[in-house]
Design a protein around this motif. Structure first.
Motif, PDB file in Angstrom:
ATOM      1  N   LYS A 201       2.135   4.774   1.180  1.00 60.69           N
ATOM      2  CA  LYS A 201       2.268   5.296   2.545  1.00 60.69           C
ATOM      3  C   LYS A 201       2.479   6.811   2.549  1.00 60.69           C
TER       4      LYS A 201
ATOM      5  N   ASN B  37      -6.233   0.842  12.002  1.00 56.27           N
ATOM      6  CA  ASN B  37      -5.581   1.959  12.699  1.00 56.27           C
ATOM      7  C   ASN B  37      -4.581   1.426  13.725  1.00 56.27           C
TER       8      ASN B  37
ATOM      9  N   CYS C 161      -1.596   5.992  13.025  1.00 55.69           N
ATOM     10  CA  CYS C 161      -1.636   5.531  11.632  1.00 55.69           C
ATOM     11  C   CYS C 161      -3.002   4.927  11.291  1.00 55.69           C
ATOM     12  N   PHE C 162      -3.474   5.203  10.067  1.00 61.73           N
ATOM     13  CA  PHE C 162      -4.821   4.790   9.665  1.00 61.73           C
ATOM     14  C   PHE C 162      -4.843   4.412   8.186  1.00 61.73           C
ATOM     15  N   LYS C 163      -5.852   3.627   7.799  1.00 61.00           N
ATOM     16  CA  LYS C 163      -6.152   3.494   6.376  1.00 61.00           C
ATOM     17  C   LYS C 163      -6.642   4.872   5.946  1.00 61.00           C
ATOM     18  N   SER C 164      -6.111   5.385   4.857  1.00 66.00           N
ATOM     19  CA  SER C 164      -6.368   6.791   4.495  1.00 66.00           C
ATOM     20  C   SER C 164      -7.841   7.064   4.203  1.00 66.00           C
TER      21      SER C 164
ATOM     22  N   LEU D 268      -2.074   4.056   3.348  1.00 68.64           N
ATOM     23  CA  LEU D 268      -1.979   4.201   4.800  1.00 68.64           C
ATOM     24  C   LEU D 268      -1.381   5.562   5.108  1.00 68.64           C
TER      25      LEU D 268
ATOM     26  N   ALA E 280      -1.660  -0.804  11.300  1.00 63.31           N
ATOM     27  CA  ALA E 280      -2.805  -0.129  10.674  1.00 63.31           C
ATOM     28  C   ALA E 280      -3.253  -0.874   9.421  1.00 63.31           C
ATOM     29  N   GLU E 281      -2.320  -1.503   8.725  1.00 60.71           N
ATOM     30  CA  GLU E 281      -2.693  -2.263   7.535  1.00 60.71           C
ATOM     31  C   GLU E 281      -3.606  -3.428   7.919  1.00 60.71           C
TER      32      GLU E 281
ATOM     33  N   PHE F 124       2.543   1.468  10.815  1.00 62.60           N
ATOM     34  CA  PHE F 124       2.060   1.173   9.458  1.00 62.60           C
ATOM     35  C   PHE F 124       1.589  -0.285   9.332  1.00 62.60           C
TER      36      PHE F 124
ATOM     37  N   GLU G 294       0.829  -1.224   0.000  1.00 59.41           N
ATOM     38  CA  GLU G 294       0.000   0.000   0.000  1.00 59.41           C
ATOM     39  C   GLU G 294       0.856   1.263   0.000  1.00 59.41           C
TER      40      GLU G 294
END
Lengths: 227, 227
Positions: free
Chosen positions: B5, B129, B164-167, B101, B124-125, B121, B3
């Motif tokens: 980043k 989060n 950190c989060f999935k965007s 992410l 969160a993946e 990261f 993903e």
């Protein structure tokens, strides 16, 4: 203030979190063992404060030798600690015969100011107790059963020492049966139904529990001396 | 991890608590402005992380000049901040076009480790989060309506960054109307009904808000370099 003043300094921690094998209260900060800084500051705040130092039995002789080595002249009563902080404080309180005000202080908080010590005694004389507390400035979460929730940090305070009390009140509180939630003196007194009175804590009044804390304390000590 | 980043680094603080008139994110730590340390560490963690720096409009030119002065070569997108941290983060998120992410990080936490960035990261993946949080080791009290009560500190954690989060998730969360209880990104995402996933914070990952914090950071930086 005419009441008799005591300070019970507890330093029972094993220092498991320090890499050093010497318990943290004996580590040298700015040329002097941490515990000597602590006692020195209480003595500077008021030489009439009766100092009661509570140490694990295994550390008594080491401390006595340190006092000779550093020519430490500040008068203090040396008492054996118990199995927990609660029991150590209780042993210290047993030495108080004449009613007055008593401050309980973590030996590993050597950077307490004479100003805070004064304020704790003055406030406790009026309100029965005085507990220094520091507002939390970071975001805070409550965790239970593996789930966490956001909290309003404005309502949460980190508690420090010296925690100061009318000695009769504190001695009575320490007659209660020990429970694990007694993490400080305020929680012991509160369990008796007393209202706790907070005073302003200080960021510099750190508890030395890790090697980094010792380095921070060195920085703060220099700062304090420069002011 | 395949993903895309991103890291949104926010540094909008006015530094009211610092005696210096220079905002704290520009103060020099170990020979380099704080904010450059922060960006450098994200770049070291993974050079493919797209860096988005959000600064108050009044500080944009100063930052550009600093970059020339320090020959700062790390590629980053420079974005104007909003009236609050919430609005600044939102401005940063607006720059994210391709889903992936995203880590949101306080610019004044220069001592974040590459290890923590990685963990944020990766977690969160998997969980959507990852929020670094540090258990409280001092006694804690809750204060409301002038009364305070003792709490079980084992249930309370101080929140740090990078969060950190999935965007897609975070962008959706930041479409909500701002409320004052949004003190960090986790609280914004949680308000949408999402479960927050905590990872282990680090004591060294301090937020620099006072002159003493800067001195502590110097100490920690030396420690980190020696290891």
């Amino acid at each position: 203030m005419m009441e008799k003043k005591y300070a019970v300094v507890v330093a029972g921690g094993r220092g498991e979190r320090m890499t050093s094998t010497v318990p943290k209260q004996f580590l040298v900060l700015g040329g002097l063992p941490i515990l000597m800084h602590t006692l020195k500051t209480f003595n500077e705040a008021d030489p009439k404060i009766k100092l009661i130092l509570v140490l694990p039995v295994s550390e008594i002789l080491f401390w006595k030798q340190l006092c000779i080595q550093y020519d430490f002249q500040i008068d203090h009563l040396l008492i054996e600690g118990g199995t927990t902080r609660f029991h150590s404080v209780k042993n210290g309180l047993d030495q108080i015969d004449e009613a007055g005000l008593v401050a309980i202080h973590d030996g590993v908080r050597p950077l307490v100011s004479t100003k805070m010590i004064h304020e704790a005694f003055v406030t406790a004389e009026v309100h029965g107790n005085a507990i220094p507390a520091l507002q939390i400035t970071e975001s805070l979460r409550h965790v239970a059963n593996g789930k966490s929730t956001s909290l309003d940090r404005n309502h949460y305070f980190l508690v420090q020492t010296p925690q100061c009390f009318k000695s009769d009140l504190l001695k009575k509180a320490y007659d209660q049966t020990y429970v694990e939630t007694f993490t400080d003196d305020a929680s012991v007194v509160e369990a008796m139904g007393e209202t706790i009175h907070l005073i302003k804590g200080a960021r510099l009044n750190i508890k030395i529990t890790t090697p980094e804390d010792l380095l921070i304390a060195e920085v703060y000590l220099k700062e304090t001396n420069n002011n």
